[in-house]
Scaffold this active site. Sequence first.
Site, mmCIF file in Angstrom:
data_model
loop_
_atom_site.group_PDB
_atom_site.id
_atom_site.type_symbol
_atom_site.label_atom_id
_atom_site.label_comp_id
_atom_site.label_asym_id
_atom_site.label_seq_id
_atom_site.Cartn_x
_atom_site.Cartn_y
_atom_site.Cartn_z
ATOM 1 C CE LYS A 22 42.392 62.671 49.515
ATOM 2 N NZ LYS A 22 42.253 61.393 48.796
ATOM 3 C CG ASN A 23 41.391 63.081 45.515
ATOM 4 O OD1 ASN A 23 42.195 62.557 46.298
ATOM 5 N ND2 ASN A 23 40.088 63.025 45.704
ATOM 6 C CB CYS A 117 38.927 51.520 51.712
ATOM 7 S SG CYS A 117 37.989 52.479 50.548
ATOM 8 N NE ARG A 122 37.839 53.290 46.021
ATOM 9 C CZ ARG A 122 38.421 54.245 46.757
ATOM 10 N NH1 ARG A 122 38.359 54.183 48.048
ATOM 11 N NH2 ARG A 122 39.102 55.213 46.184
ATOM 12 N N PRO A 123 37.562 48.008 42.881
ATOM 13 C CG PRO A 123 36.020 47.530 41.214
ATOM 14 C CD PRO A 123 36.147 48.154 42.571
ATOM 15 C CB ILE A 124 42.441 47.610 39.802
ATOM 16 C CG1 ILE A 124 42.721 46.111 40.028
ATOM 17 C CG2 ILE A 124 42.744 48.426 41.046
ATOM 18 C CD1 ILE A 124 44.179 45.761 40.126
ATOM 19 C CG LEU A 126 36.839 49.938 34.608
ATOM 20 C CD1 LEU A 126 36.007 51.162 34.966
ATOM 21 C CD2 LEU A 126 36.349 49.304 33.309
ATOM 22 C CG ASP A 305 35.572 62.505 47.078
ATOM 23 O OD1 ASP A 305 36.561 62.773 46.382
ATOM 24 O OD2 ASP A 305 35.154 61.347 47.260
ATOM 25 N NE ARG A 397 44.262 57.967 53.366
ATOM 26 C CZ ARG A 397 43.410 57.361 52.549
ATOM 27 N NH1 ARG A 397 42.435 56.628 53.058
ATOM 28 N NH2 ARG A 397 43.529 57.457 51.244
HETATM 29 C C1 EPZ Z 1 39.156 58.879 43.103
HETATM 30 O O1 EPZ Z 1 39.168 57.536 43.556
HETATM 31 C C2 EPZ Z 1 39.381 59.733 44.334
HETATM 32 N N1 EPZ Z 1 40.673 59.410 44.918
HETATM 33 C C3 EPZ Z 1 38.264 59.483 45.346
HETATM 34 O O2 EPZ Z 1 38.484 60.355 46.455
HETATM 35 C C4 EPZ Z 1 36.934 59.825 44.695
HETATM 36 O O3 EPZ Z 1 35.882 59.533 45.602
HETATM 37 C C5 EPZ Z 1 36.759 59.002 43.407
HETATM 38 O O4 EPZ Z 1 37.886 59.232 42.531
HETATM 39 C C6 EPZ Z 1 35.483 59.360 42.662
HETATM 40 O O5 EPZ Z 1 35.492 60.720 42.358
HETATM 41 C C7 EPZ Z 1 41.796 59.921 44.342
HETATM 42 O O6 EPZ Z 1 41.735 60.634 43.352
HETATM 43 C C8 EPZ Z 1 43.100 59.582 45.003
HETATM 44 P P1 EPZ Z 1 37.027 55.732 40.709
HETATM 45 P P2 EPZ Z 1 39.186 56.320 42.472
HETATM 46 O O7 EPZ Z 1 37.992 54.825 40.062
HETATM 47 O O8 EPZ Z 1 39.989 56.715 41.314
HETATM 48 C C9 EPZ Z 1 34.499 51.833 40.178
HETATM 49 C C10 EPZ Z 1 38.601 60.978 48.694
HETATM 50 O O9 EPZ Z 1 37.795 60.980 49.622
HETATM 51 N N2 EPZ Z 1 35.681 51.269 39.511
HETATM 52 O O10 EPZ Z 1 36.501 56.914 39.955
HETATM 53 O O11 EPZ Z 1 39.524 55.091 43.196
HETATM 54 C C11 EPZ Z 1 34.704 51.931 41.680
HETATM 55 O O12 EPZ Z 1 34.379 50.698 42.290
HETATM 56 C C12 EPZ Z 1 38.685 59.795 47.757
HETATM 57 O O13 EPZ Z 1 39.393 61.931 48.433
HETATM 58 C C13 EPZ Z 1 35.570 50.039 38.862
HETATM 59 O O14 EPZ Z 1 34.510 49.434 38.840
HETATM 60 O O15 EPZ Z 1 37.643 56.295 42.069
HETATM 61 C C14 EPZ Z 1 33.752 53.006 42.106
HETATM 62 O O16 EPZ Z 1 32.469 52.451 42.313
HETATM 63 C C15 EPZ Z 1 37.700 58.711 48.129
HETATM 64 N N3 EPZ Z 1 36.668 49.515 38.267
HETATM 65 C C16 EPZ Z 1 33.718 53.928 40.884
HETATM 66 O O17 EPZ Z 1 34.296 53.199 39.803
HETATM 67 C C17 EPZ Z 1 37.873 50.153 38.264
HETATM 68 O O18 EPZ Z 1 38.838 49.636 37.668
HETATM 69 C C18 EPZ Z 1 34.501 55.204 41.060
HETATM 70 O O19 EPZ Z 1 35.828 54.849 41.295
HETATM 71 C C19 EPZ Z 1 37.969 51.392 38.926
HETATM 72 C C20 EPZ Z 1 36.862 51.941 39.544
#
Ligand code: EPZ
Length: 417
Positions: A22-23, A117, A122-124, A126, A305, A397
């Site tokens: 999926k990811n 969620c 889940r901030p953006i 970065l 995960d 999902r």
């Molecule tokens: C991806 O989410 C995966 N989803 C998640 O899988 C997975 O848990 C996660 O990576 C970590 O491996 C997809 O690939 C679609 P991150 P993503 O950005 O990209 C912080 C599942 O169950 N962060 O690596 O959203 C954030 O708050 C899902 O399949 C910032 O601070 O994860 C978190 O604490 C759940 N600022 C950490 O980084 C940002 O701009 C990891 O988030 C972005 C993230």
Amino acid sequence: MSKIVVEKSPPLKGTVRVSGAKNSALPILAASLLGTEDIVLEDVPSLRDVDVICEVLASLGSEVERYENGKIKINSANLNKHETPYELMSKMRASFLVMGPLLTRLGKAKTSLPGGCAIGTRPIDLHLKGFKALGAETDVDHGNIEAYADKLIGDRIYLDFPSVGATENIMMAAVLAEGETIIDNAAMEPEIVDLANFLSKLGADIKGAGTSSIRINGVERLGGAIHSVIPDRIEAGTYMVASAITGGDIIIENVITSHIKPVIAKLRETGCEIWENGDKLRVIGVDSRNAVDVKTLPYPGFPTDMQAQFMSLMSVSKGTSVVIETVFENRFMHVDELKRMGADIKIDGRSSIIQGVDSLTGAPVKATDLRAGAALILAGLIAEGQTTIDHVYHIDRGYDGIEKKLTKLGAKIYRTE
Ligand code: EPZ
């Protein structure tokens, strides 16, 4: 609202085949917006999240054709919209991955802010730090985020956290930017490598994917490609735990074992026997398992995960285990549900202390997120009586036909409408 009912099941036996990741499929589908010729994706899992992102691509002007056997054909030559529809964005945060492709291909991108969620805010920040470093202006108002730039210019970007999504979005923005972009402290997950391999097939110039420093040289345009999505390491890990928790003996096919080393290692520490043979894993569970400690970390550490699924296993293992969640700030929503089934778990900040119990008892519970739902199914397999899981849309999902695959292994699991 349909529910999934799980009854105490015998040790699982037989063979199960893992679907495409999926990811990996989601960012690769978003990246298809960058191609100007036919793209054919194979081994795409049949998931609600895939349905949603295909609707997003079509709403932007891409031609999307889906076939039965996990094949999707996309042509984004006539990409003509830069704004994604709110009702689709709100269904899935991964839709935010279209921002990078739209920004670099059309010079602008507008989407609704992805919601938080169950597992965290889940901030953006970065993602936006990367877009700004490449020269984009960004505006946030009324729940929308807009980014625009006449031309993106390569730059060096340090990620404060190795965010998977930010690494993917910035990499996709950089492939058509002018000059060189370097992403430092980049995420190293296998799905990043799969995305980079796909982009390279389209004609992108990317080096270092899978390491903490990724170097992208911008090119003029990207063409088409045929690409098969890598197997889902988290789905594989989930079935590994299913065999472990039921004391079963199953063969898992279509696994890249190097992608799942931490789960193999930790399951072996509990006493499970795991045999690796090419793209197959044989997982033989034992009746009384040792409790082991787990700390989730970005790849190549133990995957966040898999944390909920492993906690179900530790709930019925001998002794005390400590599970530390370092990636998300609120990924223990499944604990309350497991406690309703008799698990003995205490939360202390980002740590959970699990005291193994002899048995769990079936109860009505609810899936709070995708992996929590999987964890409750696993717990239901060995709980006395019946477990009814609500909010199963979370499970749909991310798991392609989970009850069919488990039934084939001897599980007593079915869906009620
Ligand atoms: C991806 O989410 C995966 N989803 C998640 O899988 C997975 O848990 C996660 O990576 C970590 O491996 C997809 O690939 C679609 P991150 P993503 O950005 O990209 C912080 C599942 O169950 N962060 O690596 O959203 C954030 O708050 C899902 O399949 C910032 O601070 O994860 C978190 O604490 C759940 N600022 C950490 O980084 C940002 O701009 C990891 O988030 C972005 C993230």
